[in-house]
Design an enzyme around this catalytic site. Structure first.
Site, PDB file in Angstrom:
ATOM      1  CG  HIS A  37     -20.805  -7.810 -13.937  1.00  0.00           C
ATOM      2  ND1 HIS A  37     -20.599  -8.339 -12.990  1.00  0.00           N
ATOM      3  CD2 HIS A  37     -20.147  -6.959 -15.059  1.00  0.00           C
ATOM      4  CE1 HIS A  37     -18.997  -8.294 -13.812  1.00  0.00           C
ATOM      5  NE2 HIS A  37     -19.017  -7.259 -14.875  1.00  0.00           N
ATOM      6  CG  ASP A  42     -22.774 -10.103 -10.965  1.00  0.00           C
ATOM      7  OD1 ASP A  42     -22.906 -10.337 -12.958  1.00  0.00           O
ATOM      8  OD2 ASP A  42     -21.727  -9.742 -10.940  1.00  0.00           O
ATOM      9  CB  SER A  63     -15.969  -6.533 -14.247  1.00  0.00           C
ATOM     10  OG  SER A  63     -16.614  -8.000 -14.645  1.00  0.00           O
TER      11      SER A  63
END
Length: 415
Positions: free
Chosen positions: A388, A357, A184
């Protein structure tokens, strides 16, 4: 495993599913078992020791005065009579996502966490912590109660935090180059670093980016859709929030939330608190880890980090922070903030992404891939509900992602 190779000269776009999709569900294939260890641990040193690994921690100072903490899982050589010595091995530097810390990589326990897998295979593992999280709340010029302390985004993390941590690791270990793994926002920081300071491309042997965040114009995140028009533009509110802490790091509050999760066999209330990061569709999240997740996430950060992403959502660009036309001209010598030159990123890079996601859309991933010059492989996860947060705490994440990462690094080092 099927692997998608990308020709860096032709920039051929391709991606393949790298695992066979079973007709049965993932939740049936990978039974979630609670780790046989203490549940609520909110310190990385204590957690690593509890899981049976050696650990060190080091303090690093950035050029703008922040004191950061690095956690290390060294490789030890055993000698007679119980003596030990740290030996040199290939270095892997790992960086977690927004409002997370070293602990995020350790939540799956001693058998399934990626740092432990890497350590067992002979890698010298370093876990980074950016400014503002629970391990990095000191500055030689400002107290954490000062607004100026929190006036940073992931841009400053890239050019100050990353350089400080990477330079320290190189000097301390004697290893001039290292592998890099991020999830991320950790991917954001890596991309910005090598865009702004391309000399650091030479430092990294490889980069493995799990759901990297760069372009966010197609995100499914409700936060961006709701707050983007307000906080992703230059106005009085966004100016005020530039010096504000986003989330608390009070460990007692987190332990209370964690214990509240333990009261429920199906702690849906805990899942609901994770929706900004995980999304509403959390079928593949390993819910047995929720007490650990709630005790260790989020762990501090600034509003400005999130607002920088909101700006990207509004502008549809991956660029530096927008301070308004007047300040932009003083800082950047142009009215609009400059875009990051992703073509400068030359590190051999592998990207993992998922169709479901909540934060990083497929369209935005491929927009990123098209601009990178040294993408080695792109993996699309075969499970349609993978989200995610599952890149860290999904059911079967060891078999689906982590073991493939380890194999790739072993192949690089030893063929």
């Amino acid at each position: 495993m099927l692997q998608c190779r990308l020709d860096p000269l032709a920039h051929i776009l391709c991606s393949f599913v790298f695992a066979i999709v079973c007709s049965c569900s993932l939740s049936a294939a990978f039974v979630p078992l609670r780790q046989s260890r203490e549940i609520i641990i909110t310190d990385a040193v204590r957690r690593i020791r509890h899981d049976g690994f050696p650990v060190e921690y080091h303090k690093v100072q950035t050029k703008d005065g922040y004191i950061l903490t690095l956690h290390r899982i060294p490789i030890l050589q055993q000698f007679p009579y119980g003596s030990q010595r740290v030996i040199r091995r290939p270095v892997v530097f790992m960086l977690a996502g927004i409002y997370a810390s070293s602990d995020a990589w350790l939540l799956n326990g001693r058998e399934n966490s990626l740092p432990y897998l890497l350590s067992r295979h002979g890698f010298d593992v370093w876990l980074g912590n950016n400014r503002g999280n629970v391990y990095s709340r000191q500055n030689i010029f400002h107290n954490a109660s000062d607004p100026e302390f929190w006036n940073f985004s992931w841009h400053e993390m890239s050019i100050y935090d990353m350089t400080a941590m990477v330079d320290f690791i190189r000097a301390y270990t004697g290893e001039r180059r290292m592998h890099f793994i991020a999830i991320s926002q950790g991917g954001t920081v890596f991309l910005v670093l090598n865009s702004m300071l391309p000399q650091y491309n030479q430092v990294f042997k490889t980069a493995t980016l799990l759901a990297p965040v760069a372009y966010v114009s197609n995100t499914k995140g409700s936060l961006a859709k709701i707050f983007g028009p307000l906080l992703g533009t230059r106005n009085y509110v966004s100016k005020v929030l530039e010096g504000v802490e986003m989330v608390s790091t009070n460990k007692y509050v987190k332990k209370l939330l964690s214990m509240a999760c333990l009261e429920n066999e199906r702690p849906l209330v805990c899942v609901s608190r994770l929706w900004p990061a995980a999304g509403y569709d959390t079928q593949l999240l390993n819910k047995t880890l929720l007490p650990d997740i709630m005790a260790n996430f989020p762990v501090g950060g600034s509003f400005k980090q999130m607002m920088h992403y909101f700006q990207g959502y509004m502008s549809k660009k991956f660029r530096q922070y927008d301070y308004g036309s007047e300040q932009n001209y003083l800082r950047y010598h142009q009215i609009e903030p400059p875009e990051y030159c992703l073509e400068n990123v030359r590190v051999p890079t592998t990207i993992y992404y998922a169709e479901n996601d909540y934060i990083v859309s497929v369209e935005d991933i491929w927009r990123l891939v098209r601009r990178l010059r040294s993408v080695q492989a792109v993996y699309k996860l075969p499970y349609k509900r993978w989200n995610h947060f599952d890149f860290i705490c999904g059911l079967g994440v060891r078999q689906i992602i982590f073991e493939n990462v380890v194999k790739s690094l072993l192949h690089y080092e030893y063929g």
